[in-house]
Scaffold this motif. Structure first.
Motif, PDB file in Angstrom:
ATOM      1  N   GLY A  31      57.215  38.002  -3.800  1.00  0.00           N
ATOM      2  CA  GLY A  31      56.441  39.166  -4.228  1.00  0.00           C
ATOM      3  C   GLY A  31      57.219  40.053  -5.185  1.00  0.00           C
ATOM      4  O   GLY A  31      56.658  40.579  -6.155  1.00  0.00           O
ATOM      5  N   ARG A  32      58.486  40.220  -4.913  1.00  0.00           N
ATOM      6  CA  ARG A  32      59.314  41.025  -5.815  1.00  0.00           C
ATOM      7  C   ARG A  32      59.424  40.377  -7.191  1.00  0.00           C
ATOM      8  O   ARG A  32      59.440  41.071  -8.213  1.00  0.00           O
ATOM      9  N   ALA A  33      59.500  39.054  -7.215  1.00  0.00           N
ATOM     10  CA  ALA A  33      59.553  38.360  -8.499  1.00  0.00           C
ATOM     11  C   ALA A  33      58.267  38.583  -9.287  1.00  0.00           C
ATOM     12  O   ALA A  33      58.300  38.770 -10.516  1.00  0.00           O
ATOM     13  N   ILE A  34      57.140  38.582  -8.588  1.00  0.00           N
ATOM     14  CA  ILE A  34      55.857  38.837  -9.256  1.00  0.00           C
ATOM     15  C   ILE A  34      55.818  40.256  -9.810  1.00  0.00           C
ATOM     16  O   ILE A  34      55.409  40.484 -10.953  1.00  0.00           O
ATOM     17  N   LEU A  35      56.265  41.218  -9.014  1.00  0.00           N
ATOM     18  CA  LEU A  35      56.273  42.612  -9.462  1.00  0.00           C
ATOM     19  C   LEU A  35      57.173  42.809 -10.684  1.00  0.00           C
ATOM     20  O   LEU A  35      56.953  43.728 -11.481  1.00  0.00           O
ATOM     21  N   GLY A  36      58.174  41.946 -10.819  1.00  0.00           N
ATOM     22  CA  GLY A  36      59.106  42.075 -11.935  1.00  0.00           C
ATOM     23  C   GLY A  36      58.591  41.531 -13.250  1.00  0.00           C
ATOM     24  O   GLY A  36      59.243  41.696 -14.290  1.00  0.00           O
ATOM     25  N   THR A 114      48.084  38.269  -3.728  1.00  0.00           N
ATOM     26  CA  THR A 114      48.929  38.001  -2.572  1.00  0.00           C
ATOM     27  C   THR A 114      49.801  36.772  -2.773  1.00  0.00           C
ATOM     28  O   THR A 114      49.571  35.946  -3.657  1.00  0.00           O
ATOM     29  N   VAL A 115      50.801  36.675  -1.907  1.00  0.00           N
ATOM     30  CA  VAL A 115      51.610  35.467  -1.748  1.00  0.00           C
ATOM     31  C   VAL A 115      51.259  34.897  -0.378  1.00  0.00           C
ATOM     32  O   VAL A 115      51.370  35.603   0.636  1.00  0.00           O
ATOM     33  N   ASN A 116      50.817  33.657  -0.328  1.00  0.00           N
ATOM     34  CA  ASN A 116      50.338  33.063   0.919  1.00  0.00           C
ATOM     35  C   ASN A 116      51.180  31.846   1.312  1.00  0.00           C
ATOM     36  O   ASN A 116      51.348  30.922   0.504  1.00  0.00           O
ATOM     37  N   ILE A 117      51.672  31.853   2.532  1.00  0.00           N
ATOM     38  CA  ILE A 117      52.338  30.674   3.097  1.00  0.00           C
ATOM     39  C   ILE A 117      51.732  30.397   4.465  1.00  0.00           C
ATOM     40  O   ILE A 117      51.658  31.288   5.312  1.00  0.00           O
ATOM     41  N   ALA A 118      51.302  29.153   4.674  1.00  0.00           N
ATOM     42  CA  ALA A 118      50.811  28.717   5.977  1.00  0.00           C
ATOM     43  C   ALA A 118      51.629  27.513   6.430  1.00  0.00           C
ATOM     44  O   ALA A 118      52.040  26.691   5.614  1.00  0.00           O
ATOM     45  N   LEU A 119      51.851  27.430   7.713  1.00  0.00           N
ATOM     46  CA  LEU A 119      52.419  26.237   8.332  1.00  0.00           C
ATOM     47  C   LEU A 119      51.280  25.550   9.068  1.00  0.00           C
ATOM     48  O   LEU A 119      50.678  26.126   9.981  1.00  0.00           O
ATOM     49  N   VAL A 120      50.970  24.331   8.656  1.00  0.00           N
ATOM     50  CA  VAL A 120      49.879  23.559   9.233  1.00  0.00           C
ATOM     51  C   VAL A 120      50.468  22.438  10.076  1.00  0.00           C
ATOM     52  O   VAL A 120      51.369  21.715   9.624  1.00  0.00           O
ATOM     53  N   ILE A 130      50.707  36.543   4.740  1.00  0.00           N
ATOM     54  CA  ILE A 130      50.055  37.027   3.526  1.00  0.00           C
ATOM     55  C   ILE A 130      50.796  38.277   3.082  1.00  0.00           C
ATOM     56  O   ILE A 130      50.757  39.306   3.765  1.00  0.00           O
ATOM     57  N   GLY A 131      51.462  38.201   1.957  1.00  0.00           N
ATOM     58  CA  GLY A 131      52.145  39.361   1.410  1.00  0.00           C
ATOM     59  C   GLY A 131      51.391  39.900   0.212  1.00  0.00           C
ATOM     60  O   GLY A 131      51.044  39.142  -0.691  1.00  0.00           O
ATOM     61  N   ALA A 132      51.114  41.190   0.205  1.00  0.00           N
ATOM     62  CA  ALA A 132      50.429  41.839  -0.918  1.00  0.00           C
ATOM     63  C   ALA A 132      51.387  42.853  -1.521  1.00  0.00           C
ATOM     64  O   ALA A 132      51.352  44.040  -1.165  1.00  0.00           O
ATOM     65  N   PRO A 133      52.277  42.422  -2.413  1.00  0.00           N
ATOM     66  CA  PRO A 133      53.379  43.288  -2.850  1.00  0.00           C
ATOM     67  C   PRO A 133      52.947  44.572  -3.546  1.00  0.00           C
ATOM     68  O   PRO A 133      53.553  45.630  -3.320  1.00  0.00           O
ATOM     69  N   ALA A 134      51.905  44.515  -4.366  1.00  0.00           N
ATOM     70  CA  ALA A 134      51.455  45.729  -5.052  1.00  0.00           C
ATOM     71  C   ALA A 134      50.542  46.565  -4.167  1.00  0.00           C
ATOM     72  O   ALA A 134      50.450  47.783  -4.332  1.00  0.00           O
ATOM     73  N   LEU A 152      55.136  47.212   3.151  1.00  0.00           N
ATOM     74  CA  LEU A 152      56.025  46.755   2.087  1.00  0.00           C
ATOM     75  C   LEU A 152      56.344  47.920   1.157  1.00  0.00           C
ATOM     76  O   LEU A 152      55.444  48.627   0.709  1.00  0.00           O
ATOM     77  N   SER A 153      57.631  48.109   0.868  1.00  0.00           N
ATOM     78  CA  SER A 153      58.033  49.161  -0.065  1.00  0.00           C
ATOM     79  C   SER A 153      59.293  48.714  -0.784  1.00  0.00           C
ATOM     80  O   SER A 153      59.870  47.667  -0.469  1.00  0.00           O
TER      81      SER A 153
END
Length: 277
Positions: A31-36, A114-120, A130-134, A152-153
């Motif tokens: 998420g930080r990489a996306i914000l950058g 968002t950034v989404n990771i699931a373990l199936v 689910i991370g929503a950085p902004a 998140l901050s």
């Protein structure tokens, strides 16, 4: 058609619980990489299906791919940005990743991506993040162990807060339907219209699953096609929070089994499982 991948090891609930914090850190880092990324100057390309991909999608995907290889070596990954390397059906356990869900929202300058990771495991989501950085929130859940929301901050993650879906309002009371901002369809609208007193709230990406899991919405229907990586993490979070996610006929969703694509034809996420009866 690709040959089926061999069955990989099974990641059980205890091992998944131990992976939760490292995976959360990975989502935060992506998420930080996306914000950058400078959205005004970034490069945008089109995929074969017409959807956009940006340097932010690719940067997040690289971070997640490298991180998963260290955190859980031997567990395969299916990512939206590397789908051409997939060899379905997936058997055993695998990670299902959308490095940037809601690219259209991101390109438009909105916060609902968002950034989404699931373990199936055995075709069923076991863990989801689910991370929503902004947007400023992260939702995560492990089936059978509950769900949490974390703030998140720039200072990092706040303490986890347990979350739970809410009971469906009584007949005659307003209820909230989370709907897609960018992907409306007639079947979804008809489904909502068949249940009176709906208040539609338009949101982008998997933020809708997060709002449902924390009790801020009642139903998230999507009766048009979407992709497995858009749904799996949210399915795990909502289910862990006490909700239910089914296909249009009320059956549980399964992931990684198709050999001709990774399409979810339709789904309905219910905050209150009893409301689906």
């Amino acid at each position: 058609m690709n040959e089926a991948a061999p069955k990989t090891r099974i990641v059980d609930r205890d091992e998944a619980a131990a992976l939760m914090d490292p995976l959360t850190d990975l989502v935060v880092k992506a998420g930080r990489a996306i914000l950058g990324v400078n959205r005004r100057a970034m490069k945008i390309e089109g995929k074969l299906d017409g959807s956009p991909v940006t340097e932010a999608d690719l940067a997040a995907d690289r971070i997640i791919a490298d991180g998963l290889a260290q955190i859980a070596p031997g567990v395969p990954t299916l990512s939206e940005e590397r789908v051409e390397a997939a060899k379905p059906p997936f058997r055993g356990s695998f990670f299902l990743v959308d490095p940037l869900d809601g690219t259209k929202e991101f390109v438009a300058g909105r916060t609902e991506y968002t950034v989404n990771i699931a373990l199936v495991t055995e075709a069923m989501p076991l863990l989801g993040i689910i991370g929503a950085p902004a947007f400023g929130w992260l939702w995560r859940g492990l089936i059978g162990r509950g769900a949490e929301r974390l703030r998140l901050s720039e200072a990092g993650l706040g303490p986890p807060e347990p979350i739970h879906t809410r009971s469906f309002p009584k007949r005659g009371e307003p209820w909230i339907a989370a709907v897609s901002r960018s992907h409306g369809d007639a079947r979804t609208e008809a489904f909502i219209d068949a249940r009176p007193d709906a208040v539609r709230v338009k949101l982008g990406s998997a933020v809708k699953f997060g709002r449902l899991a924390e009790g801020a919405a009642d139903i998230y229907p999507r009766l048009g096609p979407t992709s497995e990586w858009d749904v799996a993490a949210g399915c795990a979070v909502v289910t862990a929070a006490g909700g239910k996610v089914t296909d249009a006929d009320g059956r549980p969703l399964r992931f990684g089994e198709q050999t001709d694509g990774f399409i979810v034809p339709a789904f309905i996420a219910w905050g209150d499982p009893a409301a689906s009866i």
